[in-house]
Motif scaffolding. Structure first.
Motif, PDB file in Angstrom:
ATOM      1  N   ILE A 297      30.178  16.645  18.081  1.00 31.29           N
ATOM      2  CA  ILE A 297      29.962  15.410  17.333  1.00 31.29           C
ATOM      3  C   ILE A 297      31.010  15.260  16.235  1.00 31.29           C
ATOM      4  N   ALA A 298      31.342  16.356  15.556  1.00 30.90           N
ATOM      5  CA  ALA A 298      32.348  16.302  14.492  1.00 30.90           C
ATOM      6  C   ALA A 298      33.689  15.817  15.034  1.00 30.90           C
ATOM      7  N   ASN A 299      34.067  16.299  16.204  1.00 31.87           N
ATOM      8  CA  ASN A 299      35.336  15.874  16.818  1.00 31.87           C
ATOM      9  C   ASN A 299      35.293  14.401  17.192  1.00 31.87           C
ATOM     10  N   ALA A 300      34.134  13.935  17.692  1.00 33.42           N
ATOM     11  CA  ALA A 300      34.004  12.526  18.074  1.00 33.42           C
ATOM     12  C   ALA A 300      34.142  11.628  16.848  1.00 33.42           C
ATOM     13  N   VAL A 301      33.527  12.022  15.749  1.00 31.54           N
ATOM     14  CA  VAL A 301      33.620  11.228  14.525  1.00 31.54           C
ATOM     15  C   VAL A 301      35.056  11.203  14.015  1.00 31.54           C
ATOM     16  N   GLN A 302      35.729  12.347  14.080  1.00 31.60           N
ATOM     17  CA  GLN A 302      37.111  12.424  13.615  1.00 31.60           C
ATOM     18  C   GLN A 302      38.035  11.550  14.458  1.00 31.60           C
ATOM     19  N   ARG A 303      37.810  11.520  15.760  1.00 34.83           N
ATOM     20  CA  ARG A 303      38.667  10.746  16.665  1.00 34.83           C
ATOM     21  C   ARG A 303      38.426   9.248  16.541  1.00 34.83           C
ATOM     22  N   ASN A 304      37.204   8.858  16.137  1.00 43.10           N
ATOM     23  CA  ASN A 304      36.844   7.439  16.144  1.00 43.10           C
ATOM     24  C   ASN A 304      36.341   7.011  14.772  1.00 43.10           C
ATOM     25  N   LYS A 305      37.157   7.246  13.751  1.00 43.24           N
ATOM     26  CA  LYS A 305      36.730   6.916  12.400  1.00 43.24           C
ATOM     27  C   LYS A 305      36.447   5.426  12.230  1.00 43.24           C
ATOM     28  N   GLU A 306      37.165   4.599  12.999  1.00 46.49           N
ATOM     29  CA  GLU A 306      36.993   3.165  12.854  1.00 46.49           C
ATOM     30  C   GLU A 306      35.786   2.642  13.624  1.00 46.49           C
ATOM     31  N   LYS A 307      35.216   3.470  14.492  1.00 43.69           N
ATOM     32  CA  LYS A 307      34.107   3.024  15.328  1.00 43.69           C
ATOM     33  C   LYS A 307      32.826   2.920  14.500  1.00 43.69           C
ATOM     34  N   HIS A 308      32.083   1.825  14.716  1.00 40.72           N
ATOM     35  CA  HIS A 308      30.839   1.634  13.973  1.00 40.72           C
ATOM     36  C   HIS A 308      29.791   2.570  14.565  1.00 40.72           C
ATOM     37  N   SER A 309      29.613   3.745  13.938  1.00 38.93           N
ATOM     38  CA  SER A 309      28.617   4.684  14.446  1.00 38.93           C
ATOM     39  C   SER A 309      27.811   5.281  13.301  1.00 38.93           C
ATOM     40  N   ASN A 310      27.918   4.722  12.101  1.00 43.40           N
ATOM     41  CA  ASN A 310      27.262   5.287  10.938  1.00 43.40           C
ATOM     42  C   ASN A 310      26.345   4.242  10.314  1.00 43.40           C
ATOM     43  N   ALA A 311      25.097   4.593  10.103  1.00 41.74           N
ATOM     44  CA  ALA A 311      24.129   3.669   9.510  1.00 41.74           C
ATOM     45  C   ALA A 311      24.108   3.784   7.993  1.00 41.74           C
ATOM     46  N   GLY A 312      25.082   4.481   7.446  1.00 45.97           N
ATOM     47  CA  GLY A 312      25.184   4.556   5.990  1.00 45.97           C
ATOM     48  C   GLY A 312      24.118   5.401   5.337  1.00 45.97           C
ATOM     49  N   GLY A 313      23.543   6.339   6.076  1.00 50.31           N
ATOM     50  CA  GLY A 313      22.546   7.226   5.492  1.00 50.31           C
ATOM     51  C   GLY A 313      21.169   6.627   5.337  1.00 50.31           C
TER      52      GLY A 313
END
Length: 349
Positions: A297-313
């Motif tokens: 998951i960490a690698n996926a987040v690093q590769r796709n920083k611009e992708k909307h995948s975070n609900a802001g906590g």
């Protein structure tokens, strides 16, 4: 009750086929089928056969029909309200389907998993007699079996995501209240093809387990700007990943955009019924990628920083409440209300 005789899905309508996954093989640990499931879940969803819930599904349809036949005054005693709770009855036209404020055409009854598991105690609310009289014979068996199936799928995803054993199940613990629910949906017959029943959306939670008798479900595949029908298959369930898993997985699992329109062809002359079970995380679960627990998951987040995948906590409850509340037409102030109801499809459609 016997399944009604309905016209077939028209052969001349373009459809988008979904992978058919055999649940018996998943339970047996068949690696080839597990890999096919993973491929589907990271793309556009899948159909599930041999799920063993068809008798309970038919019973839920019968419950739904009995409930929808109640006088509107009786149904409205159990209305879900405008404060962001989903449990209870929703009348047609209570929600907007787009930024312009067009009203939805569906009515449905939502039964909380927590209420089914707490029965005969009350966890969240009461329900019409058509529900309570069938709670032990129909509703609870449907909820339990649906939960078991989605738990099997979550455990497979847990392994594929490289998470420590049981991490996803911890976030879907039956001991904590959640937004998980069974929903029986009725859409009236004879509606114009231009009248959207349910607007374009991604599902709020983790997994959706959907049973249809007629067409009308449409998907918007990644990279394609034309809506495509999903053809219902007898005794198959359509399974979708929802926002919560998309976020927790750092965008590896795909929450697909879909909507509901009137059935095509001769099917439009019949009421369209759907039965769904939504598995959602516990109310307190924080919706952020599980990067610290999984290098995958960490690698996926690093590769796709611009992708909307975070609900802001946000917590799962906050995410769920915001989306439900801002769909309600009584809460509408303008297009901004609709946009406030959006999920991980934001920026993708």
């Amino acid at each position: 009750m016997p399944v009604p005789q309905l016209p077939p899905f028209p052969a001349d309508v373009h459809t988008h086929p979904l992978l058919v996954i055999d649940y018996d093989l998943l339970e047996a640990g068949n690696q080839q089928e597990i890999d096919r499931l993973w491929d589907a879940a990271t793309n556009l969803g899948f159909c599930l056969k041999n799920h063993g819930v068809q008798a309970e599904v038919d019973g839920m349809f019968e419950m739904g029909e009995a409930t929808m036949k109640l006088p509107i005054d009786e149904k409205m005693k159990f209305e879900q309200g405008d404060e962001g709770s989903s449990f209870g009855y929703k009348a047609a036209g209570a929600n907007a389907v787009d930024a312009n404020g067009m009203l939805d055409t569906v009515e449905f009854i939502n039964i909380a998993k927590d209420d089914a598991f707490a029965w005969p105690s009350i966890a969240h609310r009461t329900y019409p007699s058509t529900v309570t009289s069938r709670m032990e014979s129909t509703v609870i068996p449907f909820v339990k079996k649906s939960t078991e199936i989605n738990t099997t799928i979550l455990n497979i995803f847990n392994t594929k995501l490289g998470l420590p054993e049981g991490e996803l199940i911890k976030r879907h613990n039956d001991a904590e209240f959640s937004g998980s629910e069974a929903r029986t949906i009725k859409n009236p017959k004879g509606m114009s093809q231009e009248r959207t029943a349910l607007g374009a959306h991604t599902d709020f939670g983790s997994l959706s387990f959907l049973h249809n008798r007629l067409g009308g479900l449409q998907v918007l595949p990644p990279g394609i700007d034309e809506w495509q029908y999903v053809k219902p298959l007898p005794s198959h369930a359509i399974c979708n990943v929802g926002d919560a898993l998309a976020v927790l997985s750092g965008g590896i699992l795909h929450s697909n955009i879909h909507r509901v329109v009137p059935p095509p062809g001769a099917q439009a002359n019949y009421e369209r019924w759907s039965q769904v079970f939504f598995t959602r995380p516990g109310n307190s679960v924080i919706l952020d990628p599980l990067s610290s627990l999984s290098p995958v998951i960490a690698n996926a987040v690093q590769r796709n920083k611009e992708k909307h995948s975070n609900a802001g906590g946000a917590t799962a409850q906050e995410w769920f409440t915001r989306r439900i509340k801002n769909q309600r037409i009584k809460n509408r102030t303008g297009p901004e209300t609709w946009h406030a109801s959006r999920g991980t499809e934001q920026g993708r459609a």
